[in-house]
Design an enzyme around this catalytic site. Structure first.
Site, PDB file in Angstrom:
ATOM      1  N   GLU A 137       0.817  -1.128  -0.009  1.00 49.52           N
ATOM      2  CA  GLU A 137       0.130  -0.062  -0.117  1.00 49.52           C
ATOM      3  C   GLU A 137       0.844   1.035  -0.230  1.00 49.52           C
ATOM      4  OE1 GLU A 137      -1.234  -1.355   3.653  1.00 49.52           O
ATOM      5  OE2 GLU A 137      -0.517   0.037   4.759  1.00 49.52           O
ATOM      6  N   LYS A 351      11.120   3.360  -0.278  1.00 43.92           N
ATOM      7  CA  LYS A 351      11.131   4.670  -0.462  1.00 43.92           C
ATOM      8  C   LYS A 351      11.582   5.208  -1.993  1.00 43.92           C
ATOM      9  CE  LYS A 351      12.084   7.312   2.873  1.00 43.92           C
ATOM     10  NZ  LYS A 351      11.492   8.091   4.040  1.00 43.92           N
TER      11      LYS A 351
HETATM   12  S1  IVH Z   1       2.642   0.718   8.955  1.00 43.07           S
HETATM   13  C1  IVH Z   1       4.051  -1.264  12.810  1.00 43.07           C
HETATM   14  N1  IVH Z   1       1.855   1.783   6.767  1.00 43.07           N
HETATM   15  O1  IVH Z   1       5.560   5.624   7.932  1.00 43.07           O
HETATM   16  C2  IVH Z   1       3.352  -0.753  11.631  1.00 43.07           C
HETATM   17  N2  IVH Z   1       3.123   3.256   8.036  1.00 43.07           N
HETATM   18  O2  IVH Z   1       8.534   5.477   8.386  1.00 43.07           O
HETATM   19  C3  IVH Z   1       3.805   0.714  11.398  1.00 43.07           C
HETATM   20  N3  IVH Z   1       3.559   5.448   7.288  1.00 43.07           N
HETATM   21  O3  IVH Z   1       5.868   5.782  11.373  1.00 43.07           O
HETATM   22  C4  IVH Z   1       3.588   1.626  10.335  1.00 43.07           C
HETATM   23  N4  IVH Z   1       2.222   5.089   5.545  1.00 43.07           N
HETATM   24  O4  IVH Z   1       3.962   7.146  10.227  1.00 43.07           O
HETATM   25  C5  IVH Z   1       2.471   1.878   7.728  1.00 43.07           C
HETATM   26  N5  IVH Z   1       0.787   2.300   5.087  1.00 43.07           N
HETATM   27  C6  IVH Z   1       1.570   2.874   5.867  1.00 43.07           C
HETATM   28  C7  IVH Z   1       2.320   4.008   6.100  1.00 43.07           C
HETATM   29  C8  IVH Z   1       3.188   4.086   7.133  1.00 43.07           C
HETATM   30  C9  IVH Z   1       2.799   6.018   6.035  1.00 43.07           C
HETATM   31  C10 IVH Z   1       4.440   6.097   8.165  1.00 43.07           C
HETATM   32  C11 IVH Z   1       4.010   5.939   9.457  1.00 43.07           C
HETATM   33  C12 IVH Z   1       5.443   5.355  10.003  1.00 43.07           C
HETATM   34  C13 IVH Z   1       6.598   5.647   9.069  1.00 43.07           C
HETATM   35  C14 IVH Z   1       7.522   4.675   9.094  1.00 43.07           C
END
Ligand code: IVH
Length: 708
Positions: A137, A351
């Protein structure tokens, strides 16, 4: 979330309530208040989550006002999940620190296909499986939050903080309409649940917010992420509402079931076995989860393909993403894989290529604009960023420099989001070595050396010497430019060159050039001289609105210039008009009226205009003299959104050619709003005014007899 039958029923109920709500003081009976709330929640869902409203904003407001009136009459009936309870009023709120139910971990990052292959290999080794199912996603570029619902009600929202503790931002989060205040978790057997997600600002809302800042003379925000994260800790929840934030919810970190029994006994059981099931659960309960954006695949190659596919359409999305997130889909397997101290082993972020870079701030130059505004421009060590080399960036004004804590010699982080002009995101003070120097703002004009002035209400310093060389040159550059007098083959470089050589000293001088001398200059062959001469000749016949715009009167853009041109027989008629007279014109407010009045009270400006008339320029409003008698006579038009067949300027010209008039804002004076793709606030506003006809580009073309 809603079945077709439910939708039909809710819509019918809405329509019958609306027919009552049309009467001004309408209330609903106490026993129908919960129906009214249910209808409002349904329409909020259609608008904010599925993006497909079934009623107009005006009708929504009518229902909402009815709810407010009824709750005022019967305060005992107010419930915490009522749609009216979003509107917080606690100014200067403090943000208490709260512990997350489960620590909010970050994600491990990857940048290329090889990293994903490596991730898959590790997961296969740890799990002992030969092939894995992944859910992919978008990685939303915003600010992460955690929400807790208990007995179906939103009871708490927190920032990420340090991952263990965050700040209580419940009041602010209640302003975001894509986050339900109530969701039917109990129907699935869930008593308490913690959900993670990202608060974002869409690209359109960001652009609108930055133009709002510009009208308040405030510098723009660097990117939608800063706009979103800055909003979360605002003292006044109403300001949060003004920013039109959105939310994507993408992770269930904790849940507690109702009563006894295990997950398999509960309706939630069929969802919570997999990550993609969790996203479906959230979606079906009315949350905006990446339900349409997600993809479930087996093996790592299709993961890589989907990540790259999304990267290529990144610019076409309505919101910013900075990558993709790849998650092992099976929740039992996620639990088995566990986590390191800072990231889960079952997920990884992919990324996208950076649109940020660090570079050095070498110096700051102060430029004088045509209105005398002094703009500091940061000169940087050139860096390649998102397809272009960036070596200078406007840093707007003194306040902005202070806020960003910029010093000469600093390392700075710069960013280019989509087609937005590059911005300095921040300085990196931790990299300073002590040789950095503060940026000294000049007290005198860097060009003519006269003292600078700043009005109390403004952030900008100005040189008010009308004869300041810089302003004179910038005014001429603007005069010849494409949207003004459109003197092709003149251009900025020639204006500067002729001015420096003493061949041109003011705007009338453009029509008195010594072509003989210019012909002797290097780079001016017979052909280019002839082109220049012809373009200048042709510009004498430009219509009055272009001439008005070309004069560069402060706050007078192209649309106001048209309004002004249409309101007089002759340009010098403005010398007889008072500010009150000017205020009567469409879209002319106090600031604009004052600026126009000031311009026409200035004897030097009037002398220039008389001179231009003797040189053969068009100061008379020719259009007004002509009887056009065409289809759109007397009708006002405004175009919004992206048109498919015509450029905006072509469409406007076509409307005018047929006797229509272009206005710049939606008001009761507007007859037609022509709507292209991605139309925003103008469309919403127009829907509330019954007399405005909202038409498509095709319908407009048919109106002028040019339809297909
Ligand atoms: S999952 C344990 N899914 O990216 C699972 N994070 O660099 C934790 N983020 O702190 C996160 N889109 O703020 C997840 N589809 C997504 C996301 C996402 C943006 C952000 C989130 C996280 C950061 C990590």
């Amino acid at each position: 979330m809603y079945s077709n039958d439910q939708i039909k029923q809710l819509q019918n109920q809405t329509l019958s309530l609306l027919s009552m709500a049309n009467e001004d003081a309408a209330l609903v009976l106490p026993d129908s208040i919960s129906l009214l709330r249910e209808l409002l929640r349904f329409h909020e869902y259609r608008y904010y989550v599925s993006n497909d409203p079934l009623i107009s904003d005006y009708e929504y407001d009518l229902l909402f006002q009815t709810l407010l009136r009824t709750e005022k009459q019967y305060p005992d009936l107010i419930t915490p999940d009522s749609p009216s309870m979003r509107v917080g009023s606690s100014l200067n709120q403090q943000f208490a620190t709260l512990q997350h139910l489960v620590p909010m971990l970050s994600l491990d990052n990857s940048y290329e296909a090889a990293d994903l292959i490596d991730f898959d290999r590790k997961v296969r080794e740890l799990s002992g499986l030969t092939s894995l199912e992944y859910c992919i996603e978008p990685k939303f570029d915003g600010a992460s939050i955690s929400l807790i619902y208990e007995n179906d009600l939103l009871v708490r929202a927190t920032t990420r903080g340090d991952g263990v503790e965050g700040e209580d931002i419940t009041n602010n989060i209640r302003q975001i309409r894509s986050i339900p205040l109530k969701a039917a978790f109990s129907r699935l057997g869930i008593r308490q649940i913690e959900i993670r997600g990202e608060i974002i600002m869409s690209k359109a809302a960001f652009a609108r917010y930055n133009s709002l800042l510009a009208t308040r003379n405030l510098p723009p925000l660097a990117n939608p992420r800063n706009a979103a994260s800055g909003s979360l800790r605002m003292k006044d929840p109403k300001e949060v509402a003004e920013r039109n934030l959105d939310a994507f919810l993408y992770h269930i970190s904790y849940y507690q079931l109702d009563g006894d029994g295990s997950l398999t006994d509960k309706p939630a059981g069929k969802y919570l076995q997999s990550h993609s099931g969790s996203l479906s659960l959230l979606w079906e309960l009315g949350f905006r989860s990446p339900q349409k954006e997600k993809k479930v695949v087996t093996g790592i190659q299709p993961v890589i393909d989907y990540c790259l596919e999304f990267e290529s359409k990144r610019d076409d999305l309505p919101y910013e993403i900075d990558g993709m997130v790849v998650k092992v889909n099976d929740i039992a397997l996620q639990d088995q894989l566990g986590m390191t101290s800072h990231h889960p082993r079952w997920a990884i972020a992919f990324k996208f290529k950076a649109r940020q870079a660090t570079t050095h701030l070498r110096s700051v130059e102060f430029q004088v604009g045509r209105t005398g505004a002094i703009t500091p421009v940061a000169k940087l060590d050139p860096v390649f960023l998102g397809g272009v080399t960036v070596s200078s960036i406007s840093v707007h004004n003194e306040e902005y420099i202070r806020e960003k804590d910029l010093k000469i010699g600093d390392s700075v982080l710069i960013e280019r989001a989509g087609d937005v002009i590059p911005q300095i995101v921040k300085s990196l003070p931790e990299l300073r070595n002590g040789t950095e120097k503060p940026i000294a703002f000049p007290k005198f004009c860097p060009v003519c050396k006269s003292p600078l002035f700043k009005e109390e209400t403004e952030a900008v310093w100005r040189c008010i010497n009308m004869e300041c060389e810089a302003q004179v040159v910038e005014k001429m550059v603007h005069f010849v430019s494409k949207d003004a007098m459109d003197i092709k083959s003149f251009g900025e470089a020639n204006v500067r060159k002729f001015y420096e050589m003493g061949l041109l000293k003011d705007i009338p001088g453009i029509y008195e050039l010594d072509y003989h001398r210019i012909g002797q200059l290097e780079g001016f062959g017979k052909k280019s001289l002839q082109n220049l001469q012809e373009a200048i000749e042709a510009s004498r016949h430009q219509p009055l609105n272009r001439l008005i715009f070309a004069l560069g009167i402060r706050f007078v853009g192209e649309t106001t210039a048209k309004t002004l041109a249409n309101s007089v027989e002759h340009l010098l008629d403005f010398a007889k008009k008072s500010e009150e007279d000017l205020l009567q014109l469409e879209d002319v407010g106090v600031k604009v009226a004052h600026s126009i009045h000031e311009f026409f009270m200035n004897e030097q400006n009037l002398a220039m205009l008389r001179k231009l008339e003797t040189l053969g320029l068009q100061l008379r409003n020719e259009k007004r003299d002509k009887v056009s008698g065409t289809a759109l006579e007397g009708q006002t038009f405004l175009f919004t959104g992206t048109l498919n067949k015509l450029k905006r300027s072509e469409a406007e010209a076509l409307a005018e050619k047929n006797g229509g008039q272009i206005v710049s804002g939606v008001s009761s004076k507007l007859n037609y709003l022509v709507v292209g793709e991605d139309a925003g606030s103008k469309l919403e506003k127009a829907k509330k005014i019954n007399t405005v006809k909202i038409i498509t580009e095709e319908e407009f073309l048919q109106l002028v007899g040019a339809g297909s």
